[in-house]
Design a protein around this motif. Structure first.
Motif, PDB file in Angstrom:
ATOM      1  N   LEU A  16     168.092 -53.673  84.100  1.00 16.00           N
ATOM      2  CA  LEU A  16     167.327 -52.890  83.128  1.00 16.00           C
ATOM      3  C   LEU A  16     167.598 -53.347  81.700  1.00 16.00           C
ATOM      4  O   LEU A  16     166.686 -53.445  80.889  1.00 16.00           O
ATOM      5  N   HIS A  17     168.869 -53.653  81.408  1.00 14.20           N
ATOM      6  CA  HIS A  17     169.262 -53.883  80.022  1.00 14.20           C
ATOM      7  C   HIS A  17     169.687 -55.312  79.706  1.00 14.20           C
ATOM      8  O   HIS A  17     169.920 -55.632  78.542  1.00 14.20           O
ATOM      9  N   HIS A  30     158.093 -49.811  72.938  1.00  7.99           N
ATOM     10  CA  HIS A  30     158.861 -50.220  74.099  1.00  7.99           C
ATOM     11  C   HIS A  30     159.654 -49.052  74.655  1.00  7.99           C
ATOM     12  O   HIS A  30     160.259 -48.277  73.912  1.00  7.99           O
ATOM     13  N   LYS A  31     159.671 -48.945  75.935  1.00  5.65           N
ATOM     14  CA  LYS A  31     160.319 -47.836  76.607  1.00  5.65           C
ATOM     15  C   LYS A  31     161.828 -47.875  76.395  1.00  5.65           C
ATOM     16  O   LYS A  31     162.454 -48.924  76.488  1.00  5.65           O
ATOM     17  N   GLU A  32     162.403 -46.720  76.108  1.00  9.60           N
ATOM     18  CA  GLU A  32     163.846 -46.591  76.015  1.00  9.60           C
ATOM     19  C   GLU A  32     164.347 -45.989  77.316  1.00  9.60           C
ATOM     20  O   GLU A  32     164.087 -44.829  77.625  1.00  9.60           O
ATOM     21  N   TYR A  33     165.061 -46.784  78.100  1.00 14.32           N
ATOM     22  CA  TYR A  33     165.495 -46.325  79.409  1.00 14.32           C
ATOM     23  C   TYR A  33     166.663 -45.363  79.281  1.00 14.32           C
ATOM     24  O   TYR A  33     167.562 -45.546  78.471  1.00 14.32           O
ATOM     25  N   ALA A  34     166.636 -44.339  80.118  1.00 17.13           N
ATOM     26  CA  ALA A  34     167.706 -43.351  80.114  1.00 17.13           C
ATOM     27  C   ALA A  34     169.006 -43.997  80.566  1.00 17.13           C
ATOM     28  O   ALA A  34     169.011 -44.885  81.419  1.00 17.13           O
ATOM     29  N   VAL A  35     170.114 -43.553  79.987  1.00 22.41           N
ATOM     30  CA  VAL A  35     171.413 -44.081  80.371  1.00 22.41           C
ATOM     31  C   VAL A  35     171.922 -43.275  81.559  1.00 22.41           C
ATOM     32  O   VAL A  35     172.219 -42.087  81.448  1.00 22.41           O
ATOM     33  N   GLU A  88     163.037 -45.059  89.950  1.00 27.27           N
ATOM     34  CA  GLU A  88     161.726 -45.096  89.297  1.00 27.27           C
ATOM     35  C   GLU A  88     161.754 -45.937  88.030  1.00 27.27           C
ATOM     36  O   GLU A  88     160.804 -46.664  87.727  1.00 27.27           O
ATOM     37  N   GLU A  89     162.849 -45.853  87.283  1.00 26.93           N
ATOM     38  CA  GLU A  89     162.938 -46.630  86.048  1.00 26.93           C
ATOM     39  C   GLU A  89     163.061 -48.127  86.354  1.00 26.93           C
ATOM     40  O   GLU A  89     162.508 -48.958  85.638  1.00 26.93           O
ATOM     41  N   CYS A  90     163.789 -48.453  87.409  1.00 24.75           N
ATOM     42  CA  CYS A  90     163.900 -49.864  87.809  1.00 24.75           C
ATOM     43  C   CYS A  90     162.537 -50.409  88.221  1.00 24.75           C
ATOM     44  O   CYS A  90     162.161 -51.530  87.851  1.00 24.75           O
ATOM     45  N   LYS A  91     161.793 -49.624  88.965  1.00 19.82           N
ATOM     46  CA  LYS A  91     160.467 -50.052  89.402  1.00 19.82           C
ATOM     47  C   LYS A  91     159.530 -50.194  88.210  1.00 19.82           C
ATOM     48  O   LYS A  91     158.739 -51.132  88.130  1.00 19.82           O
ATOM     49  N   LEU A  92     159.620 -49.259  87.276  1.00 21.15           N
ATOM     50  CA  LEU A  92     158.782 -49.302  86.081  1.00 21.15           C
ATOM     51  C   LEU A  92     159.072 -50.546  85.246  1.00 21.15           C
ATOM     52  O   LEU A  92     158.173 -51.122  84.627  1.00 21.15           O
TER      53      LEU A  92
END
Length: 492
Positions: free
Chosen positions: A354-355, A401-406, A469-473
């Motif tokens: 993700l990061h 840009h999306k900020e992914y949750a930690v 879901e965030e990984c897929k996104l």
């Protein structure tokens, strides 16, 4: 008359030959990097044999293979070493089986490779997990705290084996020396998955091997960071805790009965090269170029290189051969950076998270590849400066840009039953979004690196669903699901 279906043939060997001639640069395993200028000029077909007279038998080595493995042991500082042609995976499975009986308790790092989990499941073991520390700046798994391992062994007194990963996929090395002493005080063996550290000890700027730190079994993938064929690995053993007879028995079970002499000769050549004057000189050059490469990352504004501090977050040492980097200010996800480097610059990296991304290097890398990487990152960094100014000029709270949750990773799931029991239970496939609160019958993991964040027998939490879901996104591929469905245990 039956209609004949025609299609264009696309053979694997043709694709491989075409790829070999392309300009894609390999910042990924295997460690030989297809550097045919330095590699031996062998025709594998002319050397491919089976266990014929004069060439020994891997599963009962008494001649040429025994001598070859003794040289490997001497070179790596082991009491005994075994060639593995089924990768580190078979070494891990054999090591677990040699040290544990069905139903035993095992202490395993929660960030271990899926092979460890498969070993746990196959033997019906009761897993107790030790969680690595987290380096929050990059949301990366780091090392294990020795004190936490001491507490686990004091709490769970029936543990028969401790299995840890060091270095991690990202290159973080734990304090194996202290951990080994703690484990040995309890009279049990320590096995270290050193898959990504076969080059340790080859130069003073690399960490020392887990063998030198006192681990009883060390398994390392020669092919990952050294010039050897894919699938080649070594298992090293020392001390009196591990029963060698058991180890040989299970190596015979988990290894093919027809081991490739090509692969074994590749391991032998690799060890000989690394021990030679030519190899030592190559490592000196490699370290010099790595240092220069890492220094050039300081010129960037947004592209950041992961360089953990020692003795922070369980990090005893760090492998400078791993280039782990990402983009700050959420201007680009790891997958976006990976795709940009691949599609525009033809730089094939090892993996994306993700990061961050991982670019693997080895003693077989060419300076040309390092130059191309820095040039590409310099262009990307300049583009990010423009993007950052544009977003700042908008004076808007809404980011492009999306900020992914930690989310703390590995996720600490509640275990209801051991994996073996879960896999034997009756299951049903349901929509993944409806699985919250159910008991999983499946693994979920990103591959690479193949570290499960959900294991059979664990409750599926909101954190698991959100992380998935965030990984897929972000475009990352999740293994374990089938058409947006996951298998769970039937409620009774």
């Amino acid at each position: 008359m039956e209609k004949k279906i025609t299609r264009k043939e696309n053979y694997l060997y043709q694709s491989l030959l075409a790829y070999q001639k392309s300009d894609y640069y390999p910042f990924h395993m295997p460690g030989h990097k297809r550097n045919i200028e330095k590699l031996p000029n062998w025709n594998p077909y002319g050397m491919d044999i089976t266990e014929i007279d004069g060439f020994d038998n891997l599963h009962d080595a008494k001649g040429i293979l025994l001598e070859s493995m003794k040289r490997a042991a001497d070179f790596r500082g082991a009491e005994e070493s075994f060639y593995l042609v089924n990768g580190t995976t078979c070494g891990i499975l054999a090591g677990i089986a040699a040290c544990c009986n069905c139903g035993d308790e095992i202490l395993a790092g929660r960030n271990c490779h899926k092979a460890v989990y498969h070993g746990i499941s196959t033997l019906g073991l009761v897993p107790r997990y030790i969680y690595p520390q987290s380096y929050q700046d990059f949301h990366i798994n780091c090392g294990y705290l020795s004190e936490n391992i001491r507490k686990m062994l004091t709490t769970f007194k029936n543990i028969k084996l401790v299995v840890l990963t060091s270095p991690t996929y990202e290159g973080v090395v734990s304090d194996i020396e202290t951990i080994a002493k703690i484990v040995h005080n309890h009279g049990i063996p320590l096995m270290v998955d050193q898959a990504h550290g076969a080059h340790f000890g080859m130069h003073e700027d690399f960490p020392i091997s887990a063998l030198e730190c006192g681990a009883d079994i060390v398994v390392e993938s020669v092919h990952k960071t050294l010039p050897s064929y894919t699938q080649t690995a070594l298992l090293h053993v020392q001390g009196n805790i591990v029963k060698r007879r058991n180890l040989r028995k299970y190596l015979g079970i988990y290894q093919t009965s027809s081991p490739s002499y090509i692969m074994m000769s590749g391991i032998e050549w690799c060890q000989k090269y690394c021990a030679s004057k030519e190899g030592k000189k190559a490592f000196d050059i490699y370290i010099k170029e790595l240092s220069e490469l890492r220094e050039q990352f300081t010129q960037f504004r947004f592209v950041r290189l992961f360089q953990p501090q020692k003795d922070v977050a369980g990090c005893k040492n760090y492998d400078i051969g791993k280039l782990v980097f990402g983009v700050s200010d959420n201007l680009m996800s790891g997958q976006e950076l990976y795709n940009r480097l691949l599609k525009k610059y033809h730089l094939q990296l090892e993996m994306a998270s993700l990061h961050y991304v991982i670019a693997m290097t080895s003693v077989m890398d060419k300076k040309e590849g390092f130059i191309r990487l820095i040039k590409a990152l310099k262009e990307i960094d300049e583009q990010l400066k423009v993007l950052y100014k544009e977003e700042k000029a908008e004076h808007s709270d809404e980011k492009k840009h999306k900020e992914y949750a930690v989310i703390e990773f590995p996720i600490k799931n509640k275990q209801i039953c051991i994996p073996f029991k879960a896999e034997l239970s009756k299951g049903e496939w349901i929509d993944f979004k409806e699985t919250c609160g159910r008991i999983s019958k499946s693994y979920l993991y990103l591959y690479p690196p193949g570290i499960p964040f959900l294991v059979p027998g664990e409750i599926i939490s909101e954190e698991v669903i959100k992380f998935t879901e965030e990984c897929k996104l972000a475009g990352l591929e999740i293994k374990g699901m089938d058409k947006e469905q996951l298998e769970v245990i039937v409620n009774e």
